[in-house]
Design an enzyme around this catalytic site. Structure first.
Site, PDB file in Angstrom:
ATOM      1  N   ARG A 207      -4.586  -2.406  10.077  1.00 13.83           N
ATOM      2  CA  ARG A 207      -4.561  -3.861   9.907  1.00 13.83           C
ATOM      3  C   ARG A 207      -4.645  -4.568  11.260  1.00 13.83           C
ATOM      4  O   ARG A 207      -5.592  -4.323  11.982  1.00 13.83           O
ATOM      5  CB  ARG A 207      -3.301  -4.287   9.138  1.00 13.83           C
ATOM      6  CG  ARG A 207      -3.510  -5.498   8.251  1.00 13.83           C
ATOM      7  CD  ARG A 207      -2.241  -5.831   7.518  1.00 13.83           C
ATOM      8  NE  ARG A 207      -2.020  -4.996   6.370  1.00 13.83           N
ATOM      9  CZ  ARG A 207      -2.519  -5.232   5.161  1.00 13.83           C
ATOM     10  NH1 ARG A 207      -3.241  -6.303   4.968  1.00 13.83           N
ATOM     11  NH2 ARG A 207      -2.273  -4.421   4.157  1.00 13.83           N
TER      12      ARG A 207
ATOM     13  N   ILE B 225       1.682   3.245   6.941  1.00 16.33           N
ATOM     14  CA  ILE B 225       0.922   4.032   7.920  1.00 16.33           C
ATOM     15  C   ILE B 225       0.641   3.201   9.170  1.00 16.33           C
ATOM     16  O   ILE B 225       0.387   3.747  10.229  1.00 16.33           O
ATOM     17  CB  ILE B 225      -0.416   4.557   7.345  1.00 16.33           C
ATOM     18  CG1 ILE B 225      -1.360   3.414   6.964  1.00 16.33           C
ATOM     19  CG2 ILE B 225      -0.179   5.507   6.179  1.00 16.33           C
ATOM     20  CD1 ILE B 225      -2.811   3.858   6.764  1.00 16.33           C
ATOM     21  N   ASP B 226       0.695   1.864   9.046  1.00  9.87           N
ATOM     22  CA  ASP B 226       0.303   0.994  10.166  1.00  9.87           C
ATOM     23  C   ASP B 226       1.333   0.973  11.299  1.00  9.87           C
ATOM     24  O   ASP B 226       1.015   0.569  12.414  1.00  9.87           O
ATOM     25  CB  ASP B 226       0.100  -0.449   9.673  1.00  9.87           C
ATOM     26  CG  ASP B 226      -0.956  -0.554   8.592  1.00  9.87           C
ATOM     27  OD1 ASP B 226      -1.786   0.356   8.491  1.00  9.87           O
ATOM     28  OD2 ASP B 226      -0.926  -1.548   7.836  1.00  9.87           O
TER      29      ASP B 226
ATOM     30  N   GLY C 290       0.839  -1.208   0.000  1.00 12.84           N
ATOM     31  CA  GLY C 290       0.000   0.000   0.000  1.00 12.84           C
ATOM     32  C   GLY C 290       0.869   1.251   0.000  1.00 12.84           C
ATOM     33  O   GLY C 290       1.927   1.270   0.620  1.00 12.84           O
TER      34      GLY C 290
ATOM     35  N   GLU D 280      -9.507  -0.965  12.686  1.00 11.89           N
ATOM     36  CA  GLU D 280     -10.209  -1.877  11.773  1.00 11.89           C
ATOM     37  C   GLU D 280     -10.017  -3.351  12.133  1.00 11.89           C
ATOM     38  O   GLU D 280     -10.835  -4.198  11.793  1.00 11.89           O
ATOM     39  CB  GLU D 280      -9.753  -1.637  10.331  1.00 11.89           C
ATOM     40  CG  GLU D 280      -8.275  -1.925  10.115  1.00 11.89           C
ATOM     41  CD  GLU D 280      -7.824  -1.732   8.669  1.00 11.89           C
ATOM     42  OE1 GLU D 280      -8.661  -1.554   7.793  1.00 11.89           O
ATOM     43  OE2 GLU D 280      -6.592  -1.773   8.445  1.00 11.89           O
TER      44      GLU D 280
ATOM     45  N   HIS E 211      -9.073   5.289   3.169  1.00 14.68           N
ATOM     46  CA  HIS E 211      -7.859   5.681   2.452  1.00 14.68           C
ATOM     47  C   HIS E 211      -7.522   7.157   2.569  1.00 14.68           C
ATOM     48  O   HIS E 211      -6.438   7.561   2.138  1.00 14.68           O
ATOM     49  CB  HIS E 211      -7.966   5.251   0.984  1.00 14.68           C
ATOM     50  CG  HIS E 211      -7.920   3.762   0.847  1.00 14.68           C
ATOM     51  ND1 HIS E 211      -9.017   2.971   1.065  1.00 14.68           N
ATOM     52  CD2 HIS E 211      -6.883   2.929   0.560  1.00 14.68           C
ATOM     53  CE1 HIS E 211      -8.671   1.702   0.905  1.00 14.68           C
ATOM     54  NE2 HIS E 211      -7.388   1.642   0.603  1.00 14.68           N
TER      55      HIS E 211
ATOM     56  N   MET F  23      -7.530   2.840  10.129  1.00 17.25           N
ATOM     57  CA  MET F  23      -6.809   1.685   9.571  1.00 17.25           C
ATOM     58  C   MET F  23      -5.754   1.182  10.562  1.00 17.25           C
ATOM     59  O   MET F  23      -5.670   1.656  11.691  1.00 17.25           O
ATOM     60  CB  MET F  23      -6.146   2.085   8.259  1.00 17.25           C
ATOM     61  CG  MET F  23      -7.090   2.126   7.078  1.00 17.25           C
ATOM     62  SD  MET F  23      -6.166   2.481   5.554  1.00 17.25           S
ATOM     63  CE  MET F  23      -7.376   2.043   4.328  1.00 17.25           C
TER      64      MET F  23
HETATM   65  O1  F6P Z   1      -1.149  -1.468   5.171  1.00 21.04           O
HETATM   66  C1  F6P Z   1      -1.743  -0.240   4.944  1.00 21.04           C
HETATM   67  C2  F6P Z   1      -3.234  -0.363   4.856  1.00 21.04           C
HETATM   68  O2  F6P Z   1      -3.771   0.916   4.604  1.00 21.04           O
HETATM   69  C3  F6P Z   1      -3.915  -1.004   6.057  1.00 21.04           C
HETATM   70  O3  F6P Z   1      -4.063  -0.127   7.133  1.00 21.04           O
HETATM   71  C4  F6P Z   1      -5.220  -1.455   5.460  1.00 21.04           C
HETATM   72  O4  F6P Z   1      -5.747  -2.541   6.176  1.00 21.04           O
HETATM   73  C5  F6P Z   1      -4.802  -1.868   4.064  1.00 21.04           C
HETATM   74  O5  F6P Z   1      -3.592  -1.209   3.776  1.00 21.04           O
HETATM   75  C6  F6P Z   1      -5.806  -1.525   2.995  1.00 21.04           C
HETATM   76  O6  F6P Z   1      -5.348  -2.061   1.808  1.00 21.04           O
HETATM   77  P1  F6P Z   1      -5.877  -1.680   0.362  1.00 21.04           P
HETATM   78  O7  F6P Z   1      -5.410  -0.296   0.044  1.00 21.04           O
HETATM   79  O8  F6P Z   1      -5.254  -2.698  -0.515  1.00 21.04           O
HETATM   80  O9  F6P Z   1      -7.358  -1.737   0.439  1.00 21.04           O
END
Ligand code: F6P
Length: 334
Positions: free
Chosen positions: A172, A127-128, A10, A223, A263, A170
């Site tokens: 993860r 960002i995580d 990402g 999340e 996002h 977000m």
């Molecule tokens: O790893 C960064 C992240 O934004 C997570 O926080 C989130 O779960 C995931 O990517 C979302 O992924 P995508 O942009 O593929 O939907």
């Protein structure tokens, strides 16, 4: 010397600051050439790239996203993927391949070095903030700032209506964004994956607060949060913040609204902190290439830039400091 780079996984704010730094330092200090592969590993496998010069990267530090493009997935997902990467490294005579990525991309980079001897160097981003081996990743602080700004705004609308505002952030499987934005924004409750929640306790916190005359609750939910009651896992799965909002409304009688920041947290201008961290990582990455420190990634440790083996990222998630979380909950929440 020829240094190649890619951005994987990402996107996050600060990627362009790393790219710019690697190009500038390689060219001006080392007299090295730099190549940027497009669209992560796809660009390596298909040998789609640009030769990058200082002029190509002027003015990009404040830009979000990545000028190189990014994708999920890697060469181990494709039949001839690894052989294609080996071919690209040989054809293009690369001395180093800098992989700017999160846990997934760094694990791939580590395997390419450990199992196939490819000259990979890592730069952790996300960002995580969940990469093991570094105290922080760039992108995180920007995401926290965006979430904090949102929480500040939601306080005033919640107050006007005597409502509960549930904000999903977000992260993860880690609660870093929730914890930091929740602290900074003065959240009523912070729900993180590291500490499964009890909906009755959450309800009590919110009910008590409104009964005591406060006109707003802002509940920050990561999340990846899950309920303590294992029989309820499926009820919340994939929809945790929405179900929490419904439950809080039904149980307290106060109206609840849900905001999923999604996002928004990844887009736009990086904070100055993230630009500086990304720049420091970029400078160190060029040194690591010149010194042929393959299999290593540049990291932040106690404020200093250091190195760690990319092996430590494999299948790992760096989770929050639970002592800080519990101290915050005990002192502020409710
Ligand atoms: O790893 C960064 C992240 O934004 C997570 O926080 C989130 O779960 C995931 O990517 C979302 O992924 P995508 O942009 O593929 O939907």
């Amino acid at each position: 010397m020829r240094i190649a780079m890619l951005t994987g996984g990402g996107d996050c704010p600060g990627l362009n600051a790393v790219i710019r730094t690697i190009v500038r330092k390689a060219e001006t200090q080392m007299g090295a050439e730099t190549i940027g592969f497009y669209d992560s590993w796809d660009g390596v496998v298909e040998q789609r790239y640009a030769l990058l010069k200082t002029n190509d990267v002027r003015g990009i530090a404040p830009r979000g996203g990545t000028i190189l493009g990014t994708r999920r997935g890697g060469p181990f997902d494709k039949k001839s993927g690894v052989a294609d990467v080996q071919r690209a490294v040989a054809d293009l005579q690369l001395d180093a391949l800098v992989v700017i990525g999160g846990n997934g991309s760094l694990t791939v980079a580590s395997r390419l070095f450990e199992e196939h001897g490819l000259p990979t160097i890592g730069v952790p981003k996300t960002i995580d903030n969940d990469v093991v081996g570094t105290d922080s990743t760039f992108g995180f602080q920007t995401a926290v700032q965006i979430a904090t700004d949102a929480i500040d705004r939601l306080h005033t609308t919640a107050e006007s209506h005597d409502r509960i505002l549930v904000v999903e952030v977000m992260g993860r499987d880690a609660g870093w964004i929730a914890l930091h934005a929740g602290i900074a924004g003065g959240a009523t409750a912070i729900v993180v994956p590291e500490d499964p929640f009890d909906i009755e306790t959450l309800t009590e916190i919110v009910r008590r607060r409104h009964d005591n005359g406060r006109y707003a609750s802002v509940v920050v939910v990561a999340e990846g949060a899950t309920p303590r009651d294992k029989s309820q896992v499926d009820v919340y799965k994939g929809n945790v913040s929405a179900v929490i909002a419904q439950e809080l409304q039904a149980r307290t009688g106060y109206e609840a609204r849900l905001v999923q920041l999604g996002h928004l947290q990844r887009g736009g201008t990086p904070t100055s902190y993230d630009r500086v961290l990304a720049t420091r990582f970029g400078l160190a990455a060029v040194d690591a290439c010149v010194n042929r420190e393959y299999g290593q990634m540049v990291v932040l440790r106690c404020g200093e830039i250091a190195r760690a083996s990319m092996k430590v990222t494999s299948g790992q998630t760096r989770t929050i400091n639970l002592d800080l979380y519990r101290d915050i909950v005990a002192s502020f929440v409710g």
